[in-house]
Design an enzyme around this catalytic site. Structure first.
Site, PDB file in Angstrom:
ATOM      1  N   LYS A  20       0.794  -1.225   0.000  1.00  0.00           N
ATOM      2  CA  LYS A  20       0.000   0.000   0.000  1.00  0.00           C
ATOM      3  C   LYS A  20       0.834   1.287   0.000  1.00  0.00           C
ATOM      4  O   LYS A  20       0.295   2.353  -0.267  1.00  0.00           O
ATOM      5  CB  LYS A  20      -0.972  -0.012   1.179  1.00  0.00           C
ATOM      6  CG  LYS A  20      -2.026  -1.115   1.067  1.00  0.00           C
ATOM      7  CD  LYS A  20      -2.948  -0.892  -0.121  1.00  0.00           C
ATOM      8  CE  LYS A  20      -4.026  -1.950  -0.199  1.00  0.00           C
ATOM      9  NZ  LYS A  20      -4.963  -1.717  -1.303  1.00  0.00           N
ATOM     10  N   SER A  49      -2.681 -12.943   3.529  1.00  0.00           N
ATOM     11  CA  SER A  49      -3.205 -12.909   2.151  1.00  0.00           C
ATOM     12  C   SER A  49      -2.227 -13.573   1.187  1.00  0.00           C
ATOM     13  O   SER A  49      -2.629 -14.102   0.151  1.00  0.00           O
ATOM     14  CB  SER A  49      -3.536 -11.482   1.704  1.00  0.00           C
ATOM     15  OG  SER A  49      -2.420 -10.810   1.158  1.00  0.00           O
TER      16      SER A  49
HETATM   17  C1  LIG Z   1      -2.635  -7.800   2.867  1.00  0.00           C
HETATM   18  C2  LIG Z   1      -3.368  -7.365   1.633  1.00  0.00           C
HETATM   19  N1  LIG Z   1      -3.500  -8.221   0.620  1.00  0.00           N
HETATM   20  C3  LIG Z   1      -4.127  -7.864  -0.504  1.00  0.00           C
HETATM   21  C4  LIG Z   1      -4.726  -6.635  -0.680  1.00  0.00           C
HETATM   22  C5  LIG Z   1      -5.493  -6.327  -1.931  1.00  0.00           C
HETATM   23  O1  LIG Z   1      -4.934  -5.385  -2.799  1.00  0.00           O
HETATM   24  P1  LIG Z   1      -5.820  -4.410  -3.687  1.00  0.00           P
HETATM   25  O2  LIG Z   1      -6.487  -3.422  -2.763  1.00  0.00           O
HETATM   26  O3  LIG Z   1      -4.866  -3.748  -4.622  1.00  0.00           O
HETATM   27  O4  LIG Z   1      -6.872  -5.211  -4.423  1.00  0.00           O
HETATM   28  C6  LIG Z   1      -4.613  -5.735   0.370  1.00  0.00           C
HETATM   29  C7  LIG Z   1      -5.259  -4.418   0.306  1.00  0.00           C
HETATM   30  O5  LIG Z   1      -6.410  -4.183   0.083  1.00  0.00           O
HETATM   31  C8  LIG Z   1      -3.912  -6.103   1.545  1.00  0.00           C
HETATM   32  O6  LIG Z   1      -3.807  -5.245   2.586  1.00  0.00           O
END
Ligand SMILES: Cc1ncc(COP(=O)(O)O)c(C=O)c1O
Length: 289
Positions: free
Chosen positions: A23, A236
């Site tokens: 981010k 994630s």
């Molecule tokens: C740990 C994590 N994985 C995946 C994502 C997903 O990314 P995006 O918002 O670009 O779809 C985020 C943020 O939303 C995240 O904080």
């Protein structure tokens, strides 16, 4: 961890960014976009809703640029997120867990309207996907050999849209595979599209496949990654890796790039491995990714 010799797996380690997640890229891009349009001046207050990483990135960028920060966060995110934010000097406003991230987004918008704060709006600002097109996607194209499949979690959809666009320009046959938490599960950073909230930046037509992953599998896989590869990745990343392995099993040869959006450090105080073993209740009370 690659299941067959012909299939190579490359992880994009976004936990290496200064505040620890993917981010940093979008927050810097959105803030600088707003500065260019004259919408932000030093001393202004920026408000955002986030389940963790965006808030932490915002707290860091704001300190460097001289802004104040307020973040609305649903109770139930891993507790270290609050500690990290307070350490950076951001003001945390905890929201009812039942209203989830949607409730936090509504509160952030209300605060922006009532007090004139600048809303970061990661879900709708096109600088989100633009940052991934200019940086994340370009880095993947430059670092990895021909990419056949890109596996990415869906939160705002910014990573998927920006990196997907860059990879398609390079190889029109690349397959973009999205990863979502199973409906009703709180997986920090990602969200189930079945919950009824369609991120405005996301165009489902850009997806070649969507897979669901449950929390115990994501957490178990995050542990398998650190044990097998020595990479302490976030929850994630466990989910995206789980899907990358499913995809790899269906291929004979090719290169898969899998997104590891953050590191595992901030999840450790919540003892994810214990929660996964203790069962559904402990898991349901926490946003894991
Ligand atoms: C740990 C994590 N994985 C995946 C994502 C997903 O990314 P995006 O918002 O670009 O779809 C985020 C943020 O939303 C995240 O904080």
């Amino acid at each position: 961890m690659a299941p067959k010799p012909g299939v190579r797996l490359f992880a994009k380690l976004e936990g290496q960014n200064p505040s620890g997640s993917i981010k940093d890229r979008i927050v810097l891009a959105i803030v600088e976009g707003a500065e260019r349009r004259g919408l932000l001046r030093p001393g202004d207050t920026i408000v955002e809703a986030s389940s963790g990483n965006t808030a932490i990135a915002l707290a860091m960028v704001a300190k460097q640029k001289g802004y104040r920060v307020k973040v609305a966060i649903p109770r139930g995110v891993v507790p270290s997120v609050g500690d990290i934010l307070e350490t950076y000097g951001a003001e945390v406003i905890w929201c009812e867990p039942r209203s989830g991230l949607k409730g936090a987004i509504d509160l952030a918008q209300q605060l922006a309207r009532e007090h004139g704060y600048y809303p970061l709006s990661q879900f709708s600002d096109s600088m989100n996907m633009d940052a991934h097109y200019r940086t994340t996607g370009l880095e993947i194209v430059q670092a990895a050999p021909e990419v056949d499949v890109f596996v990415v979690g869906i939160g705002t959809g910014g990573t998927l849209m920006g990196v997907g666009k860059r990879l398609r320009e390079h190889n029109p046959n690349v397959r973009i595979v999205g990863v979502e938490p199973r409906l009703g599960e709180r997986l920090q950073g990602l969200r189930s599209l079945e919950e009824g909230f369609m991120p405005p930046l996301l165009d489902l037509g850009q997806l070649d496949g969507r897979f669901l992953v449950d929390s115990p599998s994501a957490i178990g896989m995050a542990r398998a990654i650190v044990r097998a590869e020595g990479i302490l990745a976030g929850v994630s990343s466990g989910a995206t890796m789980e899907v990358a392995l499913r995809v790899a099993n269906g291929m004979e040869k090719g290169n898969i790039v899998v997104m590891f959006a953050d590191g595992g450090w901030k999840y450790l105080p919540a003892r994810p491995w214990d929660a996964a073993e203790a069962g559904v209740k402990a898991l349901d009370e926490t946003h894991w990714w």
